[in-house]
Scaffold this motif. Structure first.
Motif, PDB file in Angstrom:
ATOM      1  N   SER A  43      -1.975 -61.481  28.721  1.00  0.00           N
ATOM      2  CA  SER A  43      -1.051 -60.516  27.993  1.00  0.00           C
ATOM      3  C   SER A  43      -1.559 -58.973  28.032  1.00  0.00           C
ATOM      4  O   SER A  43      -0.928 -57.938  28.371  1.00  0.00           O
ATOM      5  N   ALA A  44      -2.713 -58.738  27.989  1.00  0.00           N
ATOM      6  CA  ALA A  44      -3.388 -57.414  27.987  1.00  0.00           C
ATOM      7  C   ALA A  44      -3.348 -56.977  29.534  1.00  0.00           C
ATOM      8  O   ALA A  44      -2.934 -55.853  30.091  1.00  0.00           O
ATOM      9  N   TYR A  45      -3.423 -57.833  30.399  1.00  0.00           N
ATOM     10  CA  TYR A  45      -3.558 -57.655  31.796  1.00  0.00           C
ATOM     11  C   TYR A  45      -1.940 -57.217  32.409  1.00  0.00           C
ATOM     12  O   TYR A  45      -1.676 -56.216  33.061  1.00  0.00           O
ATOM     13  N   SER A  46      -1.000 -57.787  31.614  1.00  0.00           N
ATOM     14  CA  SER A  46       0.551 -57.410  31.783  1.00  0.00           C
ATOM     15  C   SER A  46       0.739 -56.110  31.531  1.00  0.00           C
ATOM     16  O   SER A  46       1.575 -55.204  32.176  1.00  0.00           O
ATOM     17  N   GLU A  49      -0.528 -54.056  34.125  1.00  0.00           N
ATOM     18  CA  GLU A  49       0.439 -54.158  35.131  1.00  0.00           C
ATOM     19  C   GLU A  49       1.564 -53.220  34.987  1.00  0.00           C
ATOM     20  O   GLU A  49       2.030 -52.336  35.917  1.00  0.00           O
ATOM     21  N   ASN A  50       2.185 -53.097  33.747  1.00  0.00           N
ATOM     22  CA  ASN A  50       3.414 -52.308  33.362  1.00  0.00           C
ATOM     23  C   ASN A  50       2.974 -50.934  33.667  1.00  0.00           C
ATOM     24  O   ASN A  50       3.831 -50.170  34.177  1.00  0.00           O
ATOM     25  N   ILE A  51       2.056 -50.449  33.026  1.00  0.00           N
ATOM     26  CA  ILE A  51       1.616 -48.950  32.902  1.00  0.00           C
ATOM     27  C   ILE A  51       1.293 -48.593  34.657  1.00  0.00           C
ATOM     28  O   ILE A  51       1.879 -47.553  34.953  1.00  0.00           O
ATOM     29  N   THR A  52       0.618 -49.234  35.402  1.00  0.00           N
ATOM     30  CA  THR A  52       0.578 -48.938  36.865  1.00  0.00           C
ATOM     31  C   THR A  52       1.875 -48.972  37.429  1.00  0.00           C
ATOM     32  O   THR A  52       2.212 -48.153  38.281  1.00  0.00           O
ATOM     33  N   PHE A  53       2.893 -49.869  37.290  1.00  0.00           N
ATOM     34  CA  PHE A  53       3.990 -50.113  37.825  1.00  0.00           C
ATOM     35  C   PHE A  53       5.049 -48.939  37.723  1.00  0.00           C
ATOM     36  O   PHE A  53       5.768 -48.165  38.519  1.00  0.00           O
ATOM     37  N   ALA A  54       4.867 -48.355  36.199  1.00  0.00           N
ATOM     38  CA  ALA A  54       5.570 -47.251  35.722  1.00  0.00           C
ATOM     39  C   ALA A  54       5.238 -46.087  36.644  1.00  0.00           C
ATOM     40  O   ALA A  54       6.155 -45.324  36.921  1.00  0.00           O
ATOM     41  N   VAL A  55       4.051 -45.828  36.894  1.00  0.00           N
ATOM     42  CA  VAL A  55       3.428 -44.651  37.643  1.00  0.00           C
ATOM     43  C   VAL A  55       4.085 -44.687  39.009  1.00  0.00           C
ATOM     44  O   VAL A  55       4.626 -43.853  39.868  1.00  0.00           O
ATOM     45  N   ILE A  56       3.897 -46.098  39.762  1.00  0.00           N
ATOM     46  CA  ILE A  56       4.319 -46.168  40.995  1.00  0.00           C
ATOM     47  C   ILE A  56       6.056 -45.983  41.287  1.00  0.00           C
ATOM     48  O   ILE A  56       6.262 -45.228  42.160  1.00  0.00           O
ATOM     49  N   ALA A  57       6.672 -46.230  40.288  1.00  0.00           N
ATOM     50  CA  ALA A  57       8.214 -46.091  40.250  1.00  0.00           C
ATOM     51  C   ALA A  57       8.331 -44.518  40.300  1.00  0.00           C
ATOM     52  O   ALA A  57       9.508 -44.396  40.867  1.00  0.00           O
ATOM     53  N   SER A  68      -2.627 -50.942  47.860  1.00  0.00           N
ATOM     54  CA  SER A  68      -3.869 -50.661  47.286  1.00  0.00           C
ATOM     55  C   SER A  68      -3.891 -51.206  45.933  1.00  0.00           C
ATOM     56  O   SER A  68      -5.016 -51.756  45.485  1.00  0.00           O
ATOM     57  N   THR A  69      -2.920 -50.675  45.161  1.00  0.00           N
ATOM     58  CA  THR A  69      -2.972 -51.354  43.795  1.00  0.00           C
ATOM     59  C   THR A  69      -2.875 -52.664  43.566  1.00  0.00           C
ATOM     60  O   THR A  69      -3.519 -53.465  42.658  1.00  0.00           O
ATOM     61  N   GLN A  70      -2.061 -53.408  44.421  1.00  0.00           N
ATOM     62  CA  GLN A  70      -2.008 -54.904  44.270  1.00  0.00           C
ATOM     63  C   GLN A  70      -3.291 -55.402  44.690  1.00  0.00           C
ATOM     64  O   GLN A  70      -3.515 -56.530  44.041  1.00  0.00           O
ATOM     65  N   ARG A  75      -7.695 -58.669  42.241  1.00  0.00           N
ATOM     66  CA  ARG A  75      -9.061 -58.793  41.689  1.00  0.00           C
ATOM     67  C   ARG A  75      -9.210 -58.884  40.243  1.00  0.00           C
ATOM     68  O   ARG A  75      -9.856 -59.983  39.924  1.00  0.00           O
ATOM     69  N   LEU A  76      -8.444 -58.201  39.703  1.00  0.00           N
ATOM     70  CA  LEU A  76      -8.529 -58.102  37.989  1.00  0.00           C
ATOM     71  C   LEU A  76      -7.995 -59.473  37.665  1.00  0.00           C
ATOM     72  O   LEU A  76      -8.703 -59.952  36.711  1.00  0.00           O
ATOM     73  N   LYS A  77      -6.710 -59.991  38.137  1.00  0.00           N
ATOM     74  CA  LYS A  77      -6.170 -61.069  37.719  1.00  0.00           C
ATOM     75  C   LYS A  77      -7.182 -62.189  37.875  1.00  0.00           C
ATOM     76  O   LYS A  77      -7.244 -63.164  36.937  1.00  0.00           O
ATOM     77  N   HIS A  78      -7.856 -62.395  38.930  1.00  0.00           N
ATOM     78  CA  HIS A  78      -8.826 -63.241  39.449  1.00  0.00           C
ATOM     79  C   HIS A  78      -9.790 -63.503  38.242  1.00  0.00           C
ATOM     80  O   HIS A  78     -10.169 -64.524  37.681  1.00  0.00           O
ATOM     81  N   LEU A  79     -10.258 -62.121  37.709  1.00  0.00           N
ATOM     82  CA  LEU A  79     -11.186 -62.161  36.698  1.00  0.00           C
ATOM     83  C   LEU A  79     -10.845 -62.659  35.467  1.00  0.00           C
ATOM     84  O   LEU A  79     -11.574 -63.441  34.514  1.00  0.00           O
ATOM     85  N   VAL A  80      -9.632 -62.314  35.105  1.00  0.00           N
ATOM     86  CA  VAL A  80      -9.021 -62.506  33.776  1.00  0.00           C
ATOM     87  C   VAL A  80      -8.643 -64.162  33.539  1.00  0.00           C
ATOM     88  O   VAL A  80      -8.781 -64.657  32.613  1.00  0.00           O
ATOM     89  N   GLU A  81      -8.292 -64.715  34.782  1.00  0.00           N
ATOM     90  CA  GLU A  81      -7.897 -65.981  34.877  1.00  0.00           C
ATOM     91  C   GLU A  81      -8.899 -67.088  34.621  1.00  0.00           C
ATOM     92  O   GLU A  81      -8.707 -68.357  34.791  1.00  0.00           O
TER      93      GLU A  81
END
Ligand SMILES: Nc1ncnc2c1ncn2[C@@H]1O[C@H](COP(=O)(O)OP(=O)(O)O)[C@@H](O)[C@H]1O
Ligand SMILES: N[C@@H](CC(=O)OP(=O)(O)O)C(=O)O
Length: 430
Positions: A43-46, A49-57, A68-70, A75-81
């Motif tokens: 949930s923290a990861y999402s 993601e939302n903050i990052t995609f809001a900038v990309i938008a 690059s961000t994906q 990599r971050l999600k892999h660590l989270v999971e």
């Protein structure tokens, strides 16, 4: 980011931009390192993601930046999971570094879209540190050599966008410099590159006579000396990291603090020489301090008691701020929850050892108030003014005389903001 791009566009002399994470991202990353449940981490990861995609938008060209961000997010999600996994100190630093790694990719694209030749540079190639994860110490000599080799050649062609707060040890493991450390990174790079100026663009229009969130009467300081600003940072003025001024002082690099929201409002210059050195410059506040009082008849006329105490504290890497002594006791303050914080477990171990040869009293929930200025140690009126203003306040410990730039005391956390307001009114009302 758009306002920061305006600043870069307006000053061709800016060659290196050191970015921090987008607002809120580092806290979410720290949450990830602390949550044991994978769902809570996701949930923290999402949120990130939302903050990052809001900038990309808001960007025009999203293909390159999306790729690059994906890659970073994957990599971050892999660590989270990772299930049933307690993160090591090294993994925690790798996780919290993603905020700056993401924002640097995003900001270089923002610059490119303003037709500024910009490139994103991985600061871990040059920001060599020790392996003290969470609060790594930079290796100044190595940083200089690496900067000259890897960073300087890029500066003629483009504005280099790189990450604050992040470093790497000799094994190329990611490290971090401690919370709020992006401006420290900027100062370290400025030192290595022999820059003329470091500009810190934050959310306040400079350094104020006290934290502007505490009183509406706080005023912006136009010019302040290195010494005074360093005291302010050490004693809680969060606007600059306590270590930021060290490289600036070593190389005599002027530091500017301004607001990226209103760059036209000017800001504060921090320099070695300043036109005025008033008796009272500012008031800083640091909450959540711990006062430890050690009492032992052994201290009476005995040599070596304090050595024993400080030896224990140093072995547990506990940094002490204020110290006062009486005939058979010594009082010390620790910053719990701040940038110079030791882990609670280290403090408990040190207290256990101290209890073997003295009575130990621990008081928490205190705030350290520091009056910053000039010649405070020899200014006769200072303590009188302080006691008159705060006559009804129970001050737990006062340190006056050790530094010509500060006078510090402890009060209850619950009274601290009122104390700062009253003192500010008394010392700075026009
Ligand atoms: N004396 C002071 N002058 C200005 N800001 C201060 C002072 N003391 C504390 N602050 C706080 O520091 C904050 C800026 O620091 P921080 O949030 O760490 O900035 P950034 O995120 O841009 O690095 C301000 O919002 C302000 O509330
Ligand atoms: N992103 C890091 C480093 C930093 O400097 O942050 P900020 O710019 O918000 O002070 C942190 O939150 O600690």
């Amino acid at each position: 980011m758009s306002r920061c791009a305006d600043i870069v566009l307006s000053q061709p002399a800016i060659r290196v931009v050191v970015v921090s994470a987008c607002t809120g991202v580092t806290n979410l990353l720290v949450d990830i390192t602390q949550f044991s449940s994978v769902d809570a981490r996701l949930s923290a990861y999402s949120g990130i993601e939302n903050i990052t995609f809001a900038v990309i938008a808001k960007l025009k060209q999203t293909d390159g930046v999306m790729a690059s961000t994906q890659a970073l997010l994957q990599r971050l999600k892999h660590l989270v999971e990772q299930h049933d996994h307690v993160y090591s100190a090294a993994e925690k630093d790798e996780i919290v570094s993603f905020g700056e790694r993401l924002s640097s990719v995003l900001f270089s694209q923002v610059l490119l879209e303003r037709n500024i030749a910009a490139c994103c540079f991985d600061v871990r190639q040059v920001m060599r540190t020790d392996s003290h994860f969470g609060k790594a110490e930079p290796n100044i000599k190595a940083i200089k050599v690496l900067c000259l080799e890897k960073l300087t050649p890029l500066l003629a062609e483009s504005v280099v966008v790189t990450q604050g707060f992040v470093g790497a040890n000799e094994l190329d493991q990611t490290t971090t410099l401690g919370r709020g450390g992006s401006d420290y990174s900027a100062a370290l790079l400025a030192e290595a590159l022999a820059a003329d100026v470091v500009q810190i663009w934050t959310d306040v229009v400079g350094i104020f006579t006290t934290d502007p969130r505490l009183t509406e009467h706080a005023r912006c300081i136009k010019e302040i000396s290195f010494d005074e600003a360093a005291e302010m940072a050490t004693f809680g003025a969060r606007v600059i990291h306590p270590a930021t001024l060290l490289p600036a002082i070593r190389q005599n690099i002027a530091v500017f603090v301004g607001s990226s929201r209103e760059p036209e409002s000017g800001g504060t210059w921090i320099a070695k020489e300043v036109a005025e050195r008033p008796a009272y410059r500012a008031i800083a506040l640091r909450k959540s301090q711990t006062l430890i009082t050690l009492k032992s008849p052994e201290m009476l006329h005995a040599a070596g008691f304090l050595t024993r105490v400080f030896d224990i504290l140093s072995r547990h890497e506990i940094s002490i701020d204020l110290v006062t002594t009486s005939e058979i006791s010594v009082a010390l303050t620790l910053d719990q929850g701040g940038m110079t914080t030791a882990f609670s477990s280290d403090i408990d171990l040190a207290l256990f050892e101290l209890e073997k040869f003295c009575d130990v009293t621990v008081e928490r929930g205190l705030s350290l108030v520091a009056v910053i200025g000039n010649h405070l140690h020899s200014n006769q009126g200072v303590t009188g003014e302080l006691f008159n203003t705060l006559e009804r306040i129970n001050m737990r410990l006062i340190c006056h005389g050790a530094s010509k730039h500060n006078l510090c005391f402890l009060v209850q956390d619950t009274e601290a903001v009122d104390v700062v307001k009253q003192l500010h009114q008394s010392l700075f009302a026009a």
